[in-house]
Design a protein around this motif. Structure first.
Motif, short mmCIF file in Angstrom:
data_model
loop_
_atom_site.label_atom_id
_atom_site.label_comp_id
_atom_site.label_asym_id
_atom_site.label_seq_id
_atom_site.Cartn_x
_atom_site.Cartn_y
_atom_site.Cartn_z
N ILE A 1 0.85 -1.19 0.00
CA ILE A 1 0.00 0.00 0.00
C ILE A 1 0.89 1.24 0.00
O ILE A 1 1.85 1.33 0.77
N GLY A 2 0.56 2.20 -0.84
CA GLY A 2 1.34 3.45 -0.88
C GLY A 2 0.43 4.65 -0.95
O GLY A 2 -0.61 4.62 -1.62
N ALA A 3 0.83 5.72 -0.27
CA ALA A 3 0.05 6.97 -0.28
C ALA A 3 1.00 8.15 -0.41
O ALA A 3 2.07 8.16 0.19
N PHE B 1 -0.39 -1.71 -4.79
CA PHE B 1 0.60 -2.09 -5.80
C PHE B 1 0.97 -3.56 -5.65
O PHE B 1 1.00 -4.10 -4.54
N ASP B 2 1.26 -4.21 -6.79
CA ASP B 2 1.76 -5.57 -6.70
C ASP B 2 3.28 -5.54 -6.57
O ASP B 2 3.89 -4.47 -6.52
N THR B 3 3.90 -6.72 -6.52
CA THR B 3 5.34 -6.77 -6.29
C THR B 3 6.15 -6.32 -7.50
O THR B 3 7.36 -6.12 -7.39
N ARG B 4 5.51 -6.16 -8.64
CA ARG B 4 6.19 -5.60 -9.81
C ARG B 4 6.08 -4.07 -9.84
O ARG B 4 6.69 -3.41 -10.67
N GLY B 5 5.29 -3.51 -8.92
CA GLY B 5 5.12 -2.06 -8.86
C GLY B 5 3.95 -1.56 -9.68
O GLY B 5 3.77 -0.35 -9.84
N ARG B 6 3.13 -2.46 -10.18
CA ARG B 6 1.96 -2.06 -10.97
C ARG B 6 0.82 -1.69 -10.04
O ARG B 6 0.58 -2.35 -9.02
N VAL B 7 0.11 -0.62 -10.39
CA VAL B 7 -1.02 -0.19 -9.56
C VAL B 7 -2.22 -1.09 -9.85
O VAL B 7 -2.59 -1.31 -11.00
N LEU B 8 -2.80 -1.64 -8.78
CA LEU B 8 -3.96 -2.52 -8.91
C LEU B 8 -5.26 -1.78 -8.63
O LEU B 8 -6.26 -1.98 -9.31
N ARG B 9 -5.23 -0.95 -7.61
CA ARG B 9 -6.37 -0.10 -7.28
C ARG B 9 -5.84 1.24 -6.80
O ARG B 9 -4.76 1.31 -6.21
N GLU B 10 -6.63 2.26 -7.03
CA GLU B 10 -6.14 3.61 -6.71
C GLU B 10 -7.31 4.54 -6.44
O GLU B 10 -8.38 4.39 -7.02
N THR B 11 -7.09 5.48 -5.55
CA THR B 11 -8.10 6.49 -5.27
C THR B 11 -7.41 7.79 -4.90
O THR B 11 -6.24 7.80 -4.49
N THR B 12 -8.12 8.90 -5.05
CA THR B 12 -7.57 10.19 -4.63
C THR B 12 -7.77 10.36 -3.13
O THR B 12 -8.54 9.64 -2.49
#
Length: 361
Positions: free
Chosen positions: A91-93, A105-116
Motif C-alpha cells: 500500500i502506498g500513499a 501495488f503488486d510486487t512488480r510495482g503495478r497499480v492494482l487499485r487507486e483512489t484520490t
C-alpha cells in the motif's frame, strides 16, 4: 490479528544493494530473463546470482519456466525466470497540501487499485489524516484476498510518529513514513542508471523543499524562500485579484479568466523569474546533472514557463537536463509506488519472512 510488534520506520531510499534486491529490481522491468542476463545486468558473480535466485524462488517472488526452454546448442539448457503473480500487496500513499493518491501495488510495482485523497493540512491534523487513510485502505482492500506486506506514506509535513503508529496498530504490518520530496527523488533514482552527477528534485507545495539523490542515497531539506502559496496569495490580494482570505495551497489561487490582464500577467511573470533564479542557484549549488521541478507551485501558472526558462537556461550548464512534471496524478503515483516498495527493494526475502512471522503466508 497478529500480536507481532511492528514499528513504524523511515525509508531507506537508495538503489538496491543486496543481491536479492538487485536481481528482483532488474526482473521488475522484464518479462523473462535468465541467470546469465542477471549476472550481466547486476555485475554480480554467477554464484552470487544463483544464490539470490534461489532465495527469491524460496520467497515466492520468482519462479522458473522450464516450459519455455529453447534449445540453443550443446550444454545445459538455460531456464527462463519470471516474477510470480504477486504473492502479497503493498500500500502506498502520497499526500500533499492539494490532496494526493492512495494505491495498492503488486510486487512488480503495478497499480492494482487507486483512489484520490484529501489534502494533508494543519487544519485536518495528523489524527484525521490517519483515520482517512485507514478508511481508504479498507475500501481498496475490499474483496482482495492477498495479504498486505507493508504500507508506505509520503507526506509534505513532518510526522511525529503518530501516523505510522496508528496505521501499524490498525493493520499490524510495517509502516514506512517518508518525506514526499525524498520519495520523488528515490523514484527518479530507481529509474536511472549509475551516475556521477546528482539528481536534484525541487518540489514547491506549501513551501519549497529539495532532495538530492545519488548512488549513496537521498537527502532532503527545506529551502528558506518566499515562493510558497501564501506569498503569491498576498500579492494577488494586494493587486485586487483575490478576496482578502488565506488560501491553503496553490489550487484555486489564480482566476479562471482568459486572457489574463496585463497586470496579472506582469505579476506572474515576476514570480516565474524569481522561481527561475532560485532553480538556477540550487542547480549550481548541488552540481546536479538532472533536475526535476514538481509540485503545484510549478504548475499553477503554465504561462510563466517561458519566463522561468529564460531565467534558468543562461545560468546553468547546457548539459544539465531539466524538466517539469506537470501531471499531478503521475507524480503522486510515482511517489506512492516508491514509498510502498521501499522495503521490498531493500530486502525482499525479509519481507517474505516477516509475513510468515505474522502468519500471513
Amino acid at each position: 490479528m497478529s500480536t507481532l510488534a511492528v514499528s513504524a520506520r523511515t525509508p531507506v531510499f537508495r538503489r538496491p544493494t543486496m543481491p536479492t534486491a538487485r536481481c528482483l529490481h532488474h526482473m521488475m522491468h522484464s518479462q523473462l530473463t535468465i541467470r546469465g542476463e542477471l549476472v550481466a545486468a547486476t555485475g554480480l558473480s554467477q554464484p552470487t546470482v544463483t544464490r539470490a535466485v534461489t532465495s527469491l524462488v524460496g520467497a515466492g517472488l520468482i519462479h522458473e519456466r522450464p516450459d519455455l526452454v529453447r534449445a540453443t546448442g550443446p550444454g545445459r539448457p538455460r531456464i527462463p525466470l519470471e516474477m510470480t503473480p504477486t504473492p502479497w500487496l503493498h500500500i502506498g500513499a502520497a499526500i500533499g497540501a492539494d490532496g494526493g493518491t492512495l494505491g495498492v501495488f503488486d510486487t512488480r510495482g503495478r497499480v492494482l487499485r487507486e483512489t484520490t485523497f484529501p489534502p494533508y493540512t494543519d487544519t485536518t491534523g495528523t489524527a484525521d489524516t490517519a483515520e482517512h487513510l485507514i478508511a481508504g485502505i479498507h475500501r481498496l482492500l475490499s474483496r482482495l484476498a492477498v495479504p498486505v506486506a507493508d504500507i508506505g506514506v509520503a507526506v509534505t509535513t513532518p510526522d511525529t510518529g503518530f501516523l505510522g503508529g496508528r496505521l501499524t496498530e490498525e493493520f499490524g504490518c510495517p509502516v514506512t513514513v517518508g518525506d514526499l520530496t525524498a520519495s520523488l527523488a528515490a523514484a527518479e533514482l530507481l529509474t536511472t542508471g549509475a551516475t556521477t552527477d546528482p539528481i536534484l528534485i525541487i518540489y514547491l507545495d506549501r513551501g519549497l523543499t529539495l532532495a538530492v539523490a545519488d548512488d549513496d542515497g537521498v537527502t532532503a531539506h527545506p529551502v528558506d524562500t518566499d515562493l510558497g502559496p501564501e506569498i503569491l496569495a498576498r500579492r494577488l490580494i494586494d493587486a485586487g485579484f483575490l478576496p482578502d482570505q488565506k488560501p491553503r495551497g496553490f489550487t484555486g489561487l489564480l482566476p479562471g479568466e482568459t486572457p489574463q490582464t496585463p497586470q496579472l500577467r506582469s505579476l506572474l511573470d515576476d514570480r516565474a523569474r524569481d522561481l527561475g533564479e532560485t532553480v538556477a542557484r540550487l542547480t549550481r549549488d548541488t552540481g546536479a546533472g538532472t533536475v526535476v521541478l514538481a509540485g503545484p507551485g510549478f504548475t499553477v501558472d503554465p504561462g510563466g514557463y517561458r519566463e522561468l526558462a529564460l531565467a534558468v537556461n543562461p545560468n546553468v550548464d547546457k548539459r544539465v537536463a531539466i524538466r517539469i512534471v506537470p501531471d499531478a496524478a503521475t507524480l503522486a503515483r510515482a511517489v506512492a509506488r516508491t514509498v510502498a516498495l521501499d522495503r521490498l527493494l531493500s530486502d525482499p526475502v525479509a519481507v517474505h519472512a516477516e509475513l510468515i512471522d505474522r502468519n500471513q503466508l
